[in-house]
Motif scaffolding. Structure first.
Motif, PDB file in Angstrom:
ATOM      1  N   GLY A 245      -2.021  -3.226   3.964  1.00 20.54           N
ATOM      2  CA  GLY A 245      -1.001  -3.485   2.954  1.00 20.54           C
ATOM      3  C   GLY A 245      -0.544  -4.925   2.996  1.00 20.54           C
ATOM      4  O   GLY A 245      -1.063  -5.744   3.757  1.00 20.54           O
ATOM      5  N   TYR A 246       0.438  -5.236   2.160  1.00 20.37           N
ATOM      6  CA  TYR A 246       0.962  -6.593   2.113  1.00 20.37           C
ATOM      7  C   TYR A 246       2.428  -6.568   1.733  1.00 20.37           C
ATOM      8  O   TYR A 246       2.956  -5.587   1.203  1.00 20.37           O
ATOM      9  N   ALA A 247       3.086  -7.682   2.034  1.00 18.03           N
ATOM     10  CA  ALA A 247       4.424  -7.952   1.518  1.00 18.03           C
ATOM     11  C   ALA A 247       4.381  -9.339   0.902  1.00 18.03           C
ATOM     12  O   ALA A 247       3.705 -10.238   1.414  1.00 18.03           O
ATOM     13  N   GLU A 248       5.073  -9.510  -0.219  1.00 18.77           N
ATOM     14  CA  GLU A 248       5.084 -10.808  -0.895  1.00 18.77           C
ATOM     15  C   GLU A 248       6.512 -11.275  -1.107  1.00 18.77           C
ATOM     16  O   GLU A 248       7.332 -10.553  -1.682  1.00 18.77           O
ATOM     17  N   THR A 397      16.363 -14.311  -2.829  1.00 15.86           N
ATOM     18  CA  THR A 397      15.009 -14.066  -2.323  1.00 15.86           C
ATOM     19  C   THR A 397      14.672 -12.588  -2.429  1.00 15.86           C
ATOM     20  O   THR A 397      15.498 -11.721  -2.139  1.00 15.86           O
ATOM     21  N   SER A 398      13.460 -12.299  -2.853  1.00 14.03           N
ATOM     22  CA  SER A 398      13.007 -10.904  -2.960  1.00 14.03           C
ATOM     23  C   SER A 398      11.680 -10.745  -2.235  1.00 14.03           C
ATOM     24  O   SER A 398      10.899 -11.693  -2.112  1.00 14.03           O
ATOM     25  N   VAL A 399      11.437  -9.542  -1.750  1.00  9.63           N
ATOM     26  CA  VAL A 399      10.175  -9.207  -1.092  1.00  9.63           C
ATOM     27  C   VAL A 399       9.662  -7.905  -1.679  1.00  9.63           C
ATOM     28  O   VAL A 399      10.388  -6.904  -1.714  1.00  9.63           O
ATOM     29  N   THR A 400       8.452  -7.924  -2.179  1.00 12.33           N
ATOM     30  CA  THR A 400       7.822  -6.708  -2.691  1.00 12.33           C
ATOM     31  C   THR A 400       6.692  -6.304  -1.748  1.00 12.33           C
ATOM     32  O   THR A 400       6.188  -7.117  -0.967  1.00 12.33           O
ATOM     33  N   ARG A 401       6.304  -5.039  -1.850  1.00 10.37           N
ATOM     34  CA  ARG A 401       5.288  -4.496  -0.954  1.00 10.37           C
ATOM     35  C   ARG A 401       4.198  -3.808  -1.760  1.00 10.37           C
ATOM     36  O   ARG A 401       4.433  -3.356  -2.878  1.00 10.37           O
ATOM     37  N   GLY A 402       3.011  -3.726  -1.178  1.00 13.54           N
ATOM     38  CA  GLY A 402       1.907  -3.057  -1.847  1.00 13.54           C
ATOM     39  C   GLY A 402       0.803  -2.719  -0.867  1.00 13.54           C
ATOM     40  O   GLY A 402       0.845  -3.097   0.305  1.00 13.54           O
ATOM     41  N   SER A 403      -0.179  -2.010  -1.363  1.00 16.35           N
ATOM     42  CA  SER A 403      -1.333  -1.657  -0.549  1.00 16.35           C
ATOM     43  C   SER A 403      -2.501  -2.557  -0.932  1.00 16.35           C
ATOM     44  O   SER A 403      -2.484  -3.206  -1.973  1.00 16.35           O
ATOM     45  N   ARG A 404      -3.519  -2.584  -0.084  1.00 17.93           N
ATOM     46  CA  ARG A 404      -4.692  -3.402  -0.359  1.00 17.93           C
ATOM     47  C   ARG A 404      -5.904  -2.733   0.279  1.00 17.93           C
ATOM     48  O   ARG A 404      -5.786  -1.745   1.000  1.00 17.93           O
ATOM     49  N   ALA A 405      -7.079  -3.287  -0.015  1.00 19.54           N
ATOM     50  CA  ALA A 405      -8.309  -2.745   0.540  1.00 19.54           C
ATOM     51  C   ALA A 405      -8.336  -2.963   2.048  1.00 19.54           C
ATOM     52  O   ALA A 405      -7.682  -3.858   2.585  1.00 19.54           O
ATOM     53  N   ALA A 406      -9.093  -2.129   2.730  1.00 20.39           N
ATOM     54  CA  ALA A 406      -9.163  -2.189   4.186  1.00 20.39           C
ATOM     55  C   ALA A 406      -9.642  -3.562   4.656  1.00 20.39           C
ATOM     56  O   ALA A 406     -10.491  -4.195   4.033  1.00 20.39           O
ATOM     57  N   THR A 407      -9.065  -4.032   5.741  1.00 18.02           N
ATOM     58  CA  THR A 407      -9.460  -5.293   6.358  1.00 18.02           C
ATOM     59  C   THR A 407      -9.159  -5.204   7.843  1.00 18.02           C
ATOM     60  O   THR A 407      -8.283  -4.439   8.264  1.00 18.02           O
ATOM     61  N   GLU A 408      -9.883  -5.974   8.645  1.00 14.38           N
ATOM     62  CA  GLU A 408      -9.642  -5.975  10.084  1.00 14.38           C
ATOM     63  C   GLU A 408      -8.610  -7.009  10.490  1.00 14.38           C
ATOM     64  O   GLU A 408      -8.136  -7.009  11.631  1.00 14.38           O
ATOM     65  N   VAL A 409      -8.238  -7.920   9.592  1.00 14.10           N
ATOM     66  CA  VAL A 409      -7.348  -9.011   9.960  1.00 14.10           C
ATOM     67  C   VAL A 409      -5.971  -8.464  10.324  1.00 14.10           C
ATOM     68  O   VAL A 409      -5.478  -7.511   9.712  1.00 14.10           O
ATOM     69  N   THR A 410      -5.368  -9.034  11.371  1.00 14.63           N
ATOM     70  CA  THR A 410      -4.032  -8.595  11.792  1.00 14.63           C
ATOM     71  C   THR A 410      -2.972  -9.161  10.859  1.00 14.63           C
ATOM     72  O   THR A 410      -2.092  -8.447  10.384  1.00 14.63           O
ATOM     73  N   VAL A 411      -3.028 -10.464  10.626  1.00 16.69           N
ATOM     74  CA  VAL A 411      -2.142 -11.099   9.648  1.00 16.69           C
ATOM     75  C   VAL A 411      -2.936 -12.133   8.863  1.00 16.69           C
ATOM     76  O   VAL A 411      -3.843 -12.776   9.397  1.00 16.69           O
ATOM     77  N   ALA A 412      -2.602 -12.272   7.587  1.00 20.27           N
ATOM     78  CA  ALA A 412      -3.213 -13.288   6.730  1.00 20.27           C
ATOM     79  C   ALA A 412      -2.172 -13.737   5.722  1.00 20.27           C
ATOM     80  O   ALA A 412      -1.645 -12.914   4.956  1.00 20.27           O
ATOM     81  N   PHE A 413      -1.863 -15.024   5.744  1.00 17.68           N
ATOM     82  CA  PHE A 413      -0.859 -15.594   4.847  1.00 17.68           C
ATOM     83  C   PHE A 413      -1.551 -16.258   3.658  1.00 17.68           C
ATOM     84  O   PHE A 413      -2.441 -17.091   3.851  1.00 17.68           O
ATOM     85  N   ASN A 414      -1.109 -15.918   2.445  1.00 16.40           N
ATOM     86  CA  ASN A 414      -1.619 -16.546   1.220  1.00 16.40           C
ATOM     87  C   ASN A 414      -0.460 -17.225   0.499  1.00 16.40           C
ATOM     88  O   ASN A 414       0.475 -16.548   0.049  1.00 16.40           O
ATOM     89  N   LEU A 415      -0.525 -18.543   0.403  1.00 17.72           N
ATOM     90  CA  LEU A 415       0.487 -19.297  -0.347  1.00 17.72           C
ATOM     91  C   LEU A 415       0.020 -19.380  -1.790  1.00 17.72           C
ATOM     92  O   LEU A 415      -0.914 -20.116  -2.119  1.00 17.72           O
ATOM     93  N   LEU A 416       0.661 -18.615  -2.664  1.00 22.29           N
ATOM     94  CA  LEU A 416       0.224 -18.472  -4.046  1.00 22.29           C
ATOM     95  C   LEU A 416       0.912 -19.449  -4.993  1.00 22.29           C
ATOM     96  O   LEU A 416       0.356 -19.798  -6.033  1.00 22.29           O
ATOM     97  N   GLN A 417       2.116 -19.878  -4.644  1.00 22.17           N
ATOM     98  CA  GLN A 417       2.903 -20.716  -5.558  1.00 22.17           C
ATOM     99  C   GLN A 417       3.941 -21.469  -4.740  1.00 22.17           C
ATOM    100  O   GLN A 417       4.446 -20.952  -3.733  1.00 22.17           O
ATOM    101  N   ALA A 418       4.282 -22.688  -5.156  1.00 20.76           N
ATOM    102  CA  ALA A 418       5.295 -23.451  -4.419  1.00 20.76           C
ATOM    103  C   ALA A 418       5.931 -24.505  -5.312  1.00 20.76           C
ATOM    104  O   ALA A 418       6.196 -25.616  -4.875  1.00 20.76           O
ATOM    105  N   ASP A 419       6.182 -24.181  -6.591  1.00 20.27           N
ATOM    106  CA  ASP A 419       6.855 -25.138  -7.460  1.00 20.27           C
ATOM    107  C   ASP A 419       8.362 -24.883  -7.420  1.00 20.27           C
ATOM    108  O   ASP A 419       9.038 -25.321  -6.506  1.00 20.27           O
ATOM    109  N   ASP A 420       8.909 -24.164  -8.401  1.00 19.79           N
ATOM    110  CA  ASP A 420      10.330 -23.836  -8.336  1.00 19.79           C
ATOM    111  C   ASP A 420      10.587 -22.576  -7.519  1.00 19.79           C
ATOM    112  O   ASP A 420      11.727 -22.258  -7.190  1.00 19.79           O
ATOM    113  N   THR A 421       9.518 -21.842  -7.199  1.00 22.75           N
ATOM    114  CA  THR A 421       9.593 -20.628  -6.371  1.00 22.75           C
ATOM    115  C   THR A 421       8.397 -20.621  -5.431  1.00 22.75           C
ATOM    116  O   THR A 421       7.287 -20.946  -5.840  1.00 22.75           O
ATOM    117  N   VAL A 422       8.643 -20.254  -4.192  1.00 21.59           N
ATOM    118  CA  VAL A 422       7.540 -20.024  -3.258  1.00 21.59           C
ATOM    119  C   VAL A 422       7.138 -18.553  -3.341  1.00 21.59           C
ATOM    120  O   VAL A 422       7.985 -17.661  -3.235  1.00 21.59           O
TER     121      VAL A 422
END
Length: 578
Positions: A245-248, A397-422
């Protein structure tokens, strides 16, 4: 007075129409070896569902756009870029079609009684849902997929899907721009000058100078793999459900803070966020050297500018996080990215074989997936906001959650945006160790650190206070084995699953994992025992195979008694790695 009730409009109904056939003719066709970027994607696809091979983009037809505008644009695009008319065969090889016909799926909307026709965004979403319900195309047999919603000759909406074999994100940006330009201006619908194509790239990669660079990159990978921890963020099982899963996080405060730190240090926003992630990992593990995989564009040569193909590859980063201040850590993160980029061109199939050998010798399972990835480029969009506004924005600040396809990684950070909102997304393949609440806490720790750093440089103690993250509780169910944090209980669970129902004993009193077991019909040598352990290691991020195996003739009367095992005759012993 009660709030008014708003009913969601029903989804548009799309009716499939006769597909369009777009004839195309390029300057050449041909067959040749695949590029290193294509090899990288082919290796990645072996462990992925087919639908992961595609990137979807909205077509965005301008007002007055017709079917003829779209087909003419696609014909030029296919003529310009050989990768969009390439298929792949055994070898592997890439085969470029010199000419042919490209099919375009076509749909029309069927509004219900009394319903008005929908806008483009709604139709684009409905079109995506229709494509999702269909089997995905094989990326080895198709590089491009286009679907339109039309009304007569007018194009009301459309989607374009690119195979990862045909384009990476920077190539998609080129294609998006050129499609938009050609749809607006027919004068631009010309194939134009000869461009650097994937067949040319494959030829360039086989030149002696490039071959030396590739060999050097694999040597660098081996150095990193032999020293890296088996997971970036060790965490024990919580007893909760597993899965991925993930949190954003969406944070205006983090965006404002990034603007301040970037202005003060002259560094990119990506480097500052990477520094915050490294500080978090260092605090958790106690490893001053943060080792993680990120992505590099490999677009440094002049011919790579505007190249439509896939060049991006994973590279290992090593950042010394034991810095005298946060600003210095951000500088080190930036330098680490630049150093890593020198090793971004390599044969992914060879890298996979290398990783398998190193894992076997070390007795660990290493994830090669990126732990940090940024889609952000360029300077901040404006001057830093006042510090009091940055701090006040944390309440939004808000945090949303979701599921994702199976992966072995313990943690993976994706920086998707960083203009007026990160927008920072944190993935895990181990929700039983890092449940959604833990992912949210980690994201908010990054935000706290950035907001604190907005006012000025932070010494190490202030960095620790801002993160408020607990380190691995050494000595309380954890063992440090080289660079790896290991749970002996997880190693015992591994051995129990491998050897069941035969008894065993795991000794780790000296900091070295030694397994005592009895010879069985299936396990008569240390190599056989090690092979069984390595086969069962995936999905166990805090376990590792024993360093030494002692095979006795039979188990003692009390299998939990070390002295009983020591008194048994030893049939064979060793690391099992030979």
């Amino acid at each position: 007075m009660s709030a008014p009730v708003r009913w969601a409009a029903p989804a548009p109904v799309l009716i499939e129409q006769e597909p369009l056939a777009v004839p195309f003719a390029g300057a050449r066709g041909g067959e040749g070896p695949v590029t290193l970027g294509q090899t990288n994607i082919l290796c990645w696809l072996d462990g992925q569902p087919v639908h992961h091979a595609w990137m979807r983009r909205p077509l965005g037809p301008p007002p007055g756009c017709t079917v003829a505008d779209v087909t003419a644009t696609l014909a030029v695009l296919l003529a310009r870029y050989e990768g969009l008319r390439t298929t792949y065969g055994e070898g592997p090889v890439q085969r470029v079609a010199a000419s042919g016909e490209f099919p375009v799926e076509r749909y029309s909307e069927s509004p219900g009684p009394g319903e008005a026709t929908r806008g483009g965004d709604v139709l684009t979403g409905a079109l995506g849902a229709v494509l999702d319900a269909r089997p995905p195309l094989d990326p080895r047999e198709a590089a491009l997929r286009v679907a339109l919603v039309t009304e007569g000759d007018a194009v009301r909406a459309g989607v374009v899907e690119y195979s990862h074999l045909a384009a990476d994100l920077q190539a998609v940006a080129v294609l998006d721009r050129e499609i938009a330009e050609m749809l607006r201006d027919p004068a631009l619908r010309e194939a134009g000058p000869v461009r650097h194509q994937p067949l040319d790239q494959a030829h360039a990669e086989r030149e002696p100078r490039t071959a030396r660079r590739i060999a050097g990159a694999l040597e660098h990978w081996e150095d990193v793999l032999r020293a890296a921890p088996q997971c970036a963020y060790p965490a024990a099982r919580t007893g909760g459900p597993g899965g991925a899963g993930y949190a954003e996080m969406r944070s205006e405060a983090a965006a404002g803070a990034l603007a301040h730190v970037a202005a003060r240090t002259g560094l990119s926003r990506t480097a500052v966020v990477l520094a915050a992630v490294c500080a978090l990992l260092y605090r958790r593990t106690g490893h001053p050297e943060c080792t993680l995989v990120t992505l590099t564009s490999n677009r440094f040569a002049p011919e790579a500018v505007g190249y439509v193909g896939t060049l991006v590859q994973g590279v290992p980063l090593r950042v010394d996080a034991d810095a005298p201040g946060f600003d210095e850590l951000a500088r080190r993160a930036r330098l680490a990215v630049l150093r890593a980029a020198r090793h971004g061109l390599y044969d992914a199939a060879e890298r996979t074989r290398l990783a398998e050998r190193v894992q076997w010798e070390r007795g660990v399972r290493l994830s090669l997936d990126p732990v940090f990835h940024s889609r952000v480029a360029g300077p901040p969009p404006g001057p830093p906001p006042p510090l009091d506004e940055v701090r006040a924005a944390r309440s939004r600040t808000s945090v949303t959650r979701g599921s994702r396809a199976a992966t072995e990684v313990t943690v993976a950070f994706n920086l998707l945006q960083a203009d007026d909102t990160v927008r920072l997304r944190l993935h895990t393949g181990h929700l039983d160790r890092l449940p959604p609440g833990a992912l949210e806490d980690m994201l908010l720790a990054v935000e706290r650190l950035l907001v604190e750093a907005a006012a000025g440089d932070l010494p190490p103690g202030r960095v620790t206070e801002a993160l408020a993250v607990e380190p691995v509780p050494a000595g309380s169910g954890w063992l440090r084995a080289g660079s790896c944090w290991v749970e002996p209980a997880e190693v015992r669970r591994l051995l129990a699953d491998v050897l069941a129902p035969a008894p065993f004993l795991l000794s780790c009193d000296t900091g070295r994992l030694v397994a005592y077991l009895a010879v069985t019909p299936g396990i008569g040598t240390p190599a056989q025992a090690h092979a069984r352990c390595m086969a069962a290691l995936p999905g166990r991020p805090t376990a590792m195979a024993p360093a030494h195996y002692v095979l006795c003739d039979r188990p003692p009367r009390d299998p939990t008694d070390p002295c009983g095992w020591w008194r048994r005759p030893v049939v064979a012993e060793g690391s099992g790695r030979a």
